[in-house]
Design a protein around this motif. Structure first.
Motif, short mmCIF file in Angstrom:
data_model
loop_
_atom_site.label_atom_id
_atom_site.label_comp_id
_atom_site.label_asym_id
_atom_site.label_seq_id
_atom_site.Cartn_x
_atom_site.Cartn_y
_atom_site.Cartn_z
N PHE B 67 7.56 17.42 -9.90
CA PHE B 67 6.42 17.62 -10.40
C PHE B 67 6.10 19.26 -10.72
O PHE B 67 6.69 20.08 -9.71
N ASN B 68 5.46 19.52 -11.72
CA ASN B 68 5.49 20.86 -12.09
C ASN B 68 3.72 20.89 -12.58
O ASN B 68 3.59 20.71 -13.68
N LYS B 69 3.07 21.56 -11.65
CA LYS B 69 1.75 21.77 -11.77
C LYS B 69 1.27 22.71 -13.20
O LYS B 69 0.24 22.18 -13.91
N SER B 70 2.05 23.80 -13.33
CA SER B 70 1.68 24.72 -14.20
C SER B 70 1.91 23.95 -15.68
O SER B 70 1.00 24.35 -16.48
N GLN B 71 2.91 23.37 -15.59
CA GLN B 71 3.25 22.51 -16.84
C GLN B 71 2.65 21.13 -17.23
O GLN B 71 3.01 20.46 -18.13
N THR B 72 1.93 20.73 -15.88
CA THR B 72 1.32 19.49 -15.84
C THR B 72 2.43 18.31 -16.24
O THR B 72 2.27 17.49 -17.27
N SER B 73 3.63 18.46 -15.80
CA SER B 73 4.63 17.52 -16.03
C SER B 73 5.21 17.07 -14.78
O SER B 73 5.10 17.33 -13.80
N PHE B 74 5.99 15.78 -14.99
CA PHE B 74 6.62 14.88 -13.94
C PHE B 74 7.68 14.34 -14.55
O PHE B 74 7.85 13.17 -14.69
N HIS B 75 8.78 14.98 -15.04
CA HIS B 75 10.10 14.43 -15.74
C HIS B 75 10.88 13.70 -14.35
O HIS B 75 11.20 14.12 -13.45
N LEU B 76 11.37 12.72 -15.02
CA LEU B 76 12.19 11.71 -14.13
C LEU B 76 13.84 11.87 -14.42
O LEU B 76 14.36 12.23 -16.01
N ARG B 77 14.55 12.14 -13.67
CA ARG B 77 16.16 12.39 -13.71
C ARG B 77 16.90 11.53 -13.16
O ARG B 77 16.66 11.08 -12.00
N LYS B 78 18.02 11.41 -13.78
CA LYS B 78 19.19 10.74 -12.77
C LYS B 78 20.35 11.55 -13.39
O LYS B 78 20.65 11.66 -14.59
N PRO B 79 21.49 11.63 -12.32
CA PRO B 79 22.48 12.73 -12.74
C PRO B 79 23.64 11.63 -13.22
O PRO B 79 24.58 12.33 -14.10
N SER B 80 23.66 10.48 -13.09
CA SER B 80 24.61 9.58 -13.76
C SER B 80 24.08 8.31 -14.00
O SER B 80 23.83 7.22 -12.92
N VAL B 81 23.88 7.92 -15.28
CA VAL B 81 23.44 6.44 -15.20
C VAL B 81 24.14 5.42 -15.24
O VAL B 81 25.47 5.60 -15.62
N HIS B 82 23.81 4.12 -14.95
CA HIS B 82 24.74 2.92 -15.12
C HIS B 82 24.25 2.01 -16.10
O HIS B 82 22.97 2.31 -16.59
N ILE B 83 25.06 1.04 -16.70
CA ILE B 83 24.52 0.30 -17.68
C ILE B 83 23.25 -0.48 -17.25
O ILE B 83 22.23 -0.78 -17.95
N SER B 84 23.10 -0.90 -15.73
CA SER B 84 22.17 -1.41 -15.21
C SER B 84 20.72 -1.03 -15.14
O SER B 84 19.81 -1.29 -14.75
N ASP B 85 20.90 0.59 -15.56
CA ASP B 85 19.73 1.22 -15.58
C ASP B 85 18.90 1.10 -17.18
O ASP B 85 18.02 1.67 -17.33
N THR B 86 19.54 0.24 -17.96
CA THR B 86 18.89 0.17 -19.18
C THR B 86 17.70 -0.78 -19.02
O THR B 86 17.48 -1.89 -18.25
N ALA B 87 16.29 -0.24 -19.29
CA ALA B 87 14.95 -0.77 -19.04
C ALA B 87 14.21 0.09 -19.62
O ALA B 87 14.31 1.35 -20.21
N GLU B 88 12.80 -0.21 -19.48
CA GLU B 88 11.76 0.71 -20.26
C GLU B 88 11.06 1.40 -18.95
O GLU B 88 10.86 0.84 -17.66
N TYR B 89 10.90 2.64 -19.19
CA TYR B 89 10.04 3.52 -17.71
C TYR B 89 8.97 3.83 -18.16
O TYR B 89 8.46 4.51 -19.46
N PHE B 90 7.90 3.85 -17.30
CA PHE B 90 6.60 4.09 -17.38
C PHE B 90 6.09 5.25 -16.45
O PHE B 90 6.21 5.07 -15.30
N CYS B 91 5.43 6.38 -16.92
CA CYS B 91 4.79 7.26 -16.31
C CYS B 91 3.43 7.04 -15.98
O CYS B 91 2.59 6.56 -17.01
N ALA B 92 2.84 7.32 -15.06
CA ALA B 92 1.38 6.89 -14.69
C ALA B 92 0.88 7.96 -13.74
O ALA B 92 1.33 8.47 -12.98
N VAL B 93 -0.49 8.29 -13.80
CA VAL B 93 -1.04 9.03 -13.09
C VAL B 93 -2.69 8.36 -12.68
O VAL B 93 -3.20 7.70 -13.27
N SER B 94 -3.06 9.02 -11.23
CA SER B 94 -4.33 8.80 -11.13
C SER B 94 -5.23 10.14 -10.59
O SER B 94 -4.15 10.98 -9.99
#
Lengths: 113, 114
Positions: B67-94
């Protein structure tokens, strides 16, 4: 606990017909949400309930759409006089509290022909 | 009104490579932030959430987000992905203390290639 259940999984209807979908949330969750998702888009908020009270309804929702949660358990979403633009995946989710995140059902895919 | 921008609609990567999926939100008020994953023909599942406190949050399947408040960002990371990570990813806020509805981004389709 079997999670959030939605019925039916698929619905094909002719334009102008009415359709009703059902959602059974996780039993101890007092919050229930309806969303709509179209291809290439994220889920779009429709309405939400806390227990049996409908607390918020999207301004995008026409008066052809109505939702109920009569006893604070299951919910129904009805669409009257369906239009082709109503074709979408309708998602139900439930939550025990504001900060817990949602548990989603698998959705009901509506196709209006 | 809140809005969420997911800057990349598709992200292709090779297996075992690192990945970052970007998310920016519009509001400067206090917010709750979430990432969800949708595997093919399945419902959305919660990956992780930020409510308050430490700006680095860890989720399931080795994912983390910052979470970066000054940049209003919330980036998702993974250091090493697998085939099984293939999917759609959604960011959401309330909004904290406001409407309880989640506002979702349009999603990022992550494809992990061998």
């Amino acid at each position: 606990d079997t999670g959030v259940s939605q019925d039916p999984r698929h619905k094909i209807t002719k334009r102008g017909q009415n359709v009703t979908f059902r959602c059974d949330p996780i039993s101890e969750h007092n919050r229930l949400y309806w969303y709509r998702q179209t291809l290439g888009q994220g889920p779009e908020f429709l309405t939400y309930f806390q227990n049996e009270a409908q607390l918020e309804k999207s301004r995008l929702l026409s008066d052809r759409f109505s939702a109920e949660r009569p006893k604070g358990s299951f919910s129904t979403l009805e669409i009257q006089r369906t239009e082709q633009g109503d074709s979408a995946m309708y998602l139900c989710a439930s939550s025990p509290g504001e900060t817990d995140g949602y548990t989603f059902g698998s959705g009901t895919r509506l196709t209006v022909v | 009104a809140q809005s969420v921008t997911q800057l990349d609609s598709q992200v292709p990567v090779f297996e075992e490579a690192p990945v970052e999926l970007r998310c920016n939100y519009s509001s400067s008020v206090s917010v709750y932030l979430f990432w969800y994953v949708q595997y093919p023909n399945q419902g959305l599942q919660l990956l992780l959430k930020y409510l308050s406190g430490s700006t680095l949050v860890k989720g399931i399947n080795g994912f983390e987000a910052e979470f970066n408040k000054s940049q209003t960002s919330f980036h998702l990371r993974k250091p090493s992905v697998h085939i099984s990570d293939t999917a759609e990813y959604f960011c959401a806020v309330s909004d904290w203390g406001g409407s309880e509805k989640l506002v979702f981004g349009k999603g990022t389709k992550l494809t992990v290639n061998p």
